[in-house]
Design a protein around this motif. Structure first.
Motif, PDB file in Angstrom:
ATOM      1  N   PHE A 199      -9.744  -5.201 -10.528  1.00  0.00           N
ATOM      2  CA  PHE A 199     -10.880  -4.428 -10.744  1.00  0.00           C
ATOM      3  C   PHE A 199     -10.809  -3.214 -11.067  1.00  0.00           C
ATOM      4  O   PHE A 199      -9.484  -2.613 -10.954  1.00  0.00           O
TER       5      PHE A 199
ATOM      6  N   GLY B 197      -6.355  -3.630  -6.442  1.00  0.00           N
ATOM      7  CA  GLY B 197      -7.236  -2.644  -6.703  1.00  0.00           C
ATOM      8  C   GLY B 197      -6.762  -1.248  -7.281  1.00  0.00           C
ATOM      9  O   GLY B 197      -7.212  -0.159  -6.970  1.00  0.00           O
TER      10      GLY B 197
ATOM     11  N   GLU C  98       4.900   0.502   0.492  1.00  0.00           N
ATOM     12  CA  GLU C  98       5.595   0.731  -0.600  1.00  0.00           C
ATOM     13  C   GLU C  98       4.628   0.651  -2.081  1.00  0.00           C
ATOM     14  O   GLU C  98       3.552   0.134  -2.086  1.00  0.00           O
TER      15      GLU C  98
ATOM     16  N   TYR D 255     -12.908   0.389 -13.151  1.00  0.00           N
ATOM     17  CA  TYR D 255     -14.036   1.072 -13.513  1.00  0.00           C
ATOM     18  C   TYR D 255     -14.368   1.158 -15.156  1.00  0.00           C
ATOM     19  O   TYR D 255     -15.242   1.685 -15.501  1.00  0.00           O
TER      20      TYR D 255
ATOM     21  N   PRO E 209      -5.641   1.838  -9.149  1.00  0.00           N
ATOM     22  CA  PRO E 209      -6.308   2.387 -10.202  1.00  0.00           C
ATOM     23  C   PRO E 209      -5.214   2.341 -11.573  1.00  0.00           C
ATOM     24  O   PRO E 209      -4.316   3.283 -11.789  1.00  0.00           O
TER      25      PRO E 209
ATOM     26  N   ASN F 133       0.071   4.595   0.056  1.00  0.00           N
ATOM     27  CA  ASN F 133      -0.483   5.698   0.796  1.00  0.00           C
ATOM     28  C   ASN F 133      -0.435   5.428   2.261  1.00  0.00           C
ATOM     29  O   ASN F 133      -0.722   4.404   2.855  1.00  0.00           O
TER      30      ASN F 133
ATOM     31  N   GLU G 151       0.939  -1.225   0.027  1.00  0.00           N
ATOM     32  CA  GLU G 151      -0.033   0.037  -0.067  1.00  0.00           C
ATOM     33  C   GLU G 151       0.921   1.174   0.120  1.00  0.00           C
ATOM     34  O   GLU G 151       1.560   1.447   1.061  1.00  0.00           O
TER      35      GLU G 151
HETATM   36  C1  LIG Z   1      -9.508   2.240  -5.773  1.00  0.00           C
HETATM   37  S1  LIG Z   1      -8.611   2.070  -4.163  1.00  0.00           S
HETATM   38  C2  LIG Z   1      -8.978   0.417  -3.579  1.00  0.00           C
HETATM   39  C3  LIG Z   1      -8.951   0.338  -2.379  1.00  0.00           C
HETATM   40  C4  LIG Z   1      -9.725  -1.142  -1.770  1.00  0.00           C
HETATM   41  N1  LIG Z   1      -8.877  -2.437  -2.285  1.00  0.00           N
HETATM   42  C5  LIG Z   1     -11.127  -1.212  -2.123  1.00  0.00           C
HETATM   43  O1  LIG Z   1     -11.433  -2.350  -3.065  1.00  0.00           O
HETATM   44  O2  LIG Z   1     -11.817  -0.691  -1.495  1.00  0.00           O
HETATM   45  C6  LIG Z   1      -6.846   2.070  -4.693  1.00  0.00           C
HETATM   46  C7  LIG Z   1      -5.869   1.425  -3.892  1.00  0.00           C
HETATM   47  O3  LIG Z   1      -4.645   1.359  -4.261  1.00  0.00           O
HETATM   48  C8  LIG Z   1      -3.539   2.113  -3.338  1.00  0.00           C
HETATM   49  N2  LIG Z   1      -2.470   2.379  -4.617  1.00  0.00           N
HETATM   50  C9  LIG Z   1      -2.419   3.047  -5.644  1.00  0.00           C
HETATM   51  N3  LIG Z   1      -1.128   2.982  -6.471  1.00  0.00           N
HETATM   52  C10 LIG Z   1      -0.621   2.054  -5.714  1.00  0.00           C
HETATM   53  C11 LIG Z   1       0.579   1.448  -6.108  1.00  0.00           C
HETATM   54  N4  LIG Z   1       1.480   1.790  -6.853  1.00  0.00           N
HETATM   55  N5  LIG Z   1       1.111   0.644  -4.944  1.00  0.00           N
HETATM   56  C12 LIG Z   1       0.344   0.086  -3.954  1.00  0.00           C
HETATM   57  N6  LIG Z   1      -0.812   0.721  -3.488  1.00  0.00           N
HETATM   58  C13 LIG Z   1      -1.347   1.592  -4.645  1.00  0.00           C
HETATM   59  C14 LIG Z   1      -4.167   3.550  -3.146  1.00  0.00           C
HETATM   60  O4  LIG Z   1      -3.676   4.124  -2.243  1.00  0.00           O
HETATM   61  C15 LIG Z   1      -5.523   2.749  -2.669  1.00  0.00           C
HETATM   62  O5  LIG Z   1      -5.501   2.300  -1.651  1.00  0.00           O
END
Ligand SMILES: C[S@@+](CC[C@H](N)C(=O)[O-])C[C@H]1O[C@@H](n2cnc3c(N)ncnc32)[C@H](O)[C@@H]1O
Length: 180
Positions: free
Chosen positions: A143, A112, A92, A145, A114, A72, A70
């Protein structure tokens, strides 16, 4: 929970990609193609507030491992409150997958992230390193959108099956991608 998710979205919409956590309907579809009896190592990219993480841990065997990436900091702090010896958490980017797996080969990678908000080269690197890391017959489950990244997934994996749920904000596609 909803409120803090929205706050993180406002701070960094590109990274977070959604204003609310995934619905139970989407979580069910994401985990549908996992054979939990045989899943020794599962990796999760982007757990956010942990809705899928908690469901994974509920269904996983007692001797299985969950490795989480993660990027964030605030979400990561929340995930670190989960008290379960099977989980290892890296604050990371998932792009650092290889560095931390060593010789471990995941059966499944649940994502998850994006993808549509990543640069083309980061997207390719992420998918390729996921493909390389998985065991044969392993799956990368993502997943999104939209179907914007479908070609990237098809170009990387040996087979991609597509599911969809309208019961999520926003409605979402689930791509279950097989490495033969
Ligand atoms: C759309 S949210 C999904 C959160 C959760 N999995 C859900 O289904 O509700 C995207 C998540 O990916 C994390 N994220 C984005 N880019 C990332 C990366 N390069 N490495 C790790 N996490 C990342 C964001 O901080 C966020 O927590």
């Amino acid at each position: 929970m909803l409120n803090s998710f929205f706050k993180e979205f406002i701070r960094n919409w590109r990274e977070v990609g959604s204003i609310v956590p995934s619905s139970n309907f989407l979580i069910k579809k994401m985990l549908k193609t996992i054979d939990f009896k045989r899943a020794k190592i599962i990796v999760e990219f982007g757990p956010g507030s942990g809705c899928m993480t908690k469901e994974l841990l509920k269904k996983m065997n007692s001797d299985s491992k969950l490795i989480v990436f993660e990027s964030n900091n605030n979400f990561c702090r929340r995930i670190k409150n989960i008290d379960d010896s099977r989980i290892t958490i890296f604050n990371e980017s998932a792009l650092n997958l290889k560095k931390h797996l060593n010789k471990q080969r995941p059966n499944y990678i649940i994502s998850g992230i994006p993808l549509a908000n990543l640069s083309e080269s980061d997207k390719k690197n992420l998918l390729l390193s996921s493909y390389d890391a998985l065991i044969p017959e392993g799956r990368f489950i993502q997943f999104q959108y939209s179907i914007e990244s479908l070609n990237n997934l098809k170009n990387t994996f040996d087979d991609v099956s597509i599911d969809f749920t309208i019961l999520n904000i926003p409605p979402a596609f689930v791509f279950s991608c097989l490495k033969k």
